[in-house]
Write an enzyme that holds these catalytic residues in place. Structure first.
Site, PDB file in Angstrom:
ATOM      1  N   GLU A   1      -3.901   7.888   0.862  1.00 20.73           N
ATOM      2  CA  GLU A   1      -2.785   7.454   1.690  1.00 20.73           C
ATOM      3  C   GLU A   1      -1.486   8.119   1.242  1.00 20.73           C
ATOM      4  O   GLU A   1      -1.288   8.358   0.051  1.00 20.73           O
ATOM      5  CB  GLU A   1      -2.640   5.931   1.610  1.00 20.73           C
ATOM      6  CG  GLU A   1      -3.936   5.191   1.921  1.00 20.73           C
ATOM      7  CD  GLU A   1      -3.897   3.709   1.592  1.00 20.73           C
ATOM      8  OE1 GLU A   1      -2.782   3.126   1.598  1.00 20.73           O
ATOM      9  OE2 GLU A   1      -4.963   3.122   1.335  1.00 20.73           O
TER      10      GLU A   1
ATOM     11  N   GLU B   1       2.776  -0.447   8.760  1.00 18.14           N
ATOM     12  CA  GLU B   1       2.197  -1.651   8.154  1.00 18.14           C
ATOM     13  C   GLU B   1       3.298  -2.465   7.512  1.00 18.14           C
ATOM     14  O   GLU B   1       4.242  -1.912   6.932  1.00 18.14           O
ATOM     15  CB  GLU B   1       1.148  -1.271   7.110  1.00 18.14           C
ATOM     16  CG  GLU B   1       0.528  -2.460   6.391  1.00 18.14           C
ATOM     17  CD  GLU B   1      -0.406  -2.047   5.272  1.00 18.14           C
ATOM     18  OE1 GLU B   1      -0.979  -2.950   4.626  1.00 18.14           O
ATOM     19  OE2 GLU B   1      -0.557  -0.834   5.032  1.00 18.14           O
TER      20      GLU B   1
END
Length: 427
Positions: A231, A342
């Site tokens: 990520e 997110e």
């Protein structure tokens, strides 16, 4: 500048508090025993923290004080934390990938340097790390104590953490719905990388334990206990960084966030090659509503020759790589890619958090108001960057955070995403 983080002041204060509490109570023997027990637990906790700090805060060639209070240590590249990993003890530092994805700006990275400083705040000092070193944001005992424990500071929580498993969403969100997303995603048998350009904002985070981010996920395995994830993106996290600045971050795990991997360089694993990019450092400048839009580009791809997963930041900065030996499933290829936002929703006061995702505006506000990811591409089995034709989108709670996709000749595949969190339709 001292390299030691001494716990004496904290310990002395703790002793004083406990002693005062004990002598002013009728239960002195029990209190003294309890205070002694708490004291030794605190001592063990501090000792554990300082042992870890000694591992990640390597001796610096020079140290640079950033305008935001960060200390950037320029560490000899062969002494970086990555090489403490058991799988990398005999690893030879790879200076550059054997091949760049075709049709990417990364193909020009070694030939046409722009010479412009990276968009990070610490470079405003006019100082830089010399060749042969890498910049590492120094971690303090205060950073770890703010999070409560080493594990809470270094790693994402298991269960509710990103990424999610679309479209069912059952594995993550049934266990705990504290993480909310607005993402685009694609699946495939053989995926070898992902790219996107993300505009950078400074979203409000309501609680220190919450965060807001925009990132790319490169995934393989199941969402149970063997998920492999790479990520990268930008993140606002008061708990990790002690402020509300958006910062460049990376993350990896090989076991669904249970015991492997960490943020940034807080554990061994990621091998950094750049002497210009400090992972975890603040990004500047930032986008503003109705004003200028500033974005960053991130490309992650698997070197077809050696199998390592490389990260490119902007047009001319190779940051480093995740060695293939860190992973199980990603040692071969990825099976899912995700792009998007997110947040953590801790439901303060029993209501949905007011932590913003992206700019805090819903996607229908469009350019200049809403957050975007554009130039979204994937790397195929032939090491060619391509636009995903079947990308799908997902927002778990569209009244809180939503997403809208599109495509045009200038931006390629893109989407606007985000939202304010708590509102009349998101109580």
């Amino acid at each position: 500048m001292s390299r030691r983080h001494k716990p004496q002041v904290f310990t002395a204060t703790l002793i004083g508090i406990l002693f005062y509490a004990c002598i002013h109570t009728q239960l002195r023997p029990a209190c003294a025993s309890s205070a002694k027990s708490r004291f030794f637990r605190s001592q063990r906790k501090l000792a554990e923290i300082h042992r870890h700090l000694a591992q990640v805060n390597k001796p610096a060639v020079i140290s640079i004080q950033s305008n935001d209070g960060d200390i950037i240590d320029c560490v000899n590249s062969v002494h970086q934390p990555a090489f403490d990993h058991p799988a990398l003890r005999n690893h030879s530092l790879q200076a550059s990938p054997a091949a760049f994805p075709k049709n990417s700006l990364a193909e020009e990275v070694l030939r046409n340097k722009t010479g412009e400083p990276p968009p990070q705040l610490w470079h405003q000092t006019g100082q830089s790390c010399p060749h042969g070193t890498i910049p590492i944001r120094r971690t303090s005992a205060k950073d770890v104590l703010r999070a409560g424990s080493l594990k809470e500071y270094m790693m994402k929580k298991t269960g509710p953490s990103s990424p999610i498993s679309p479209p069912s969403r059952t594995l993550q969100t049934q266990a705990d719905n504290s993480h909310e997303h607005a993402i685009g995603y694609m699946r495939g048998d053989m995926l070898y990388g992902a790219q996107a350009t993300l505009n950078v904002w400074n979203p409000t985070v309501q609680e220190p334990s919450e965060f807001s981010l925009s990132q790319i996920w490169v995934l393989a395995g199941t969402f149970n206990n063997d998920l492999n994830s790479i990520e990268a993106g930008w993140q606002v996290s008061p708990l990790i960084y002690g402020d509300s600045n958006p910062r460049l971050f990376i993350y990896w795990t090989a076991d669904a966030y249970q015991g492997t991997g960490c943020y940034n360089l807080l554990c061994s694993g990621f091998v950094q090659t750049s002497n210009a990019i400090a992972i975890g450092a603040a990004i500047t400048p930032l986008s503003s509503a109705g004003g200028s839009q500033y974005d960053i580009s991130i490309l992650i791809w698997k070197d077809p020759s050696r199998g390592n997963w490389w990260m490119q930041f902007g047009e001319d900065h190779l940051v480093g790589y995740w060695p293939a030996s860190l992973f199980t499933h990603l040692a071969t290829s990825a099976s899912m890619l995700e792009w998007g936002g997110e947040v953590v929703n801790s439901r303060p006061g029993g209501r949905h958090t007011a932590t913003r995702m992206g700019s805090g505006q819903f996607p229908e506000k469009g350019f200049g108001q809403a957050s975007y990811l554009r130039n979204i591409k994937f790397v195929d089995a032939n090491n060619v960057l391509k636009t995903p034709l079947g990308m799908r989108t997902l927002a778990e709670h569209p009244a809180c955070y939503n997403i809208q996709k599109g495509a045009n000749a200038q931006w390629g595949a893109f989407f606007f995403y985000g939202g304010p969190g708590q509102n009349a339709d998101c109580p």
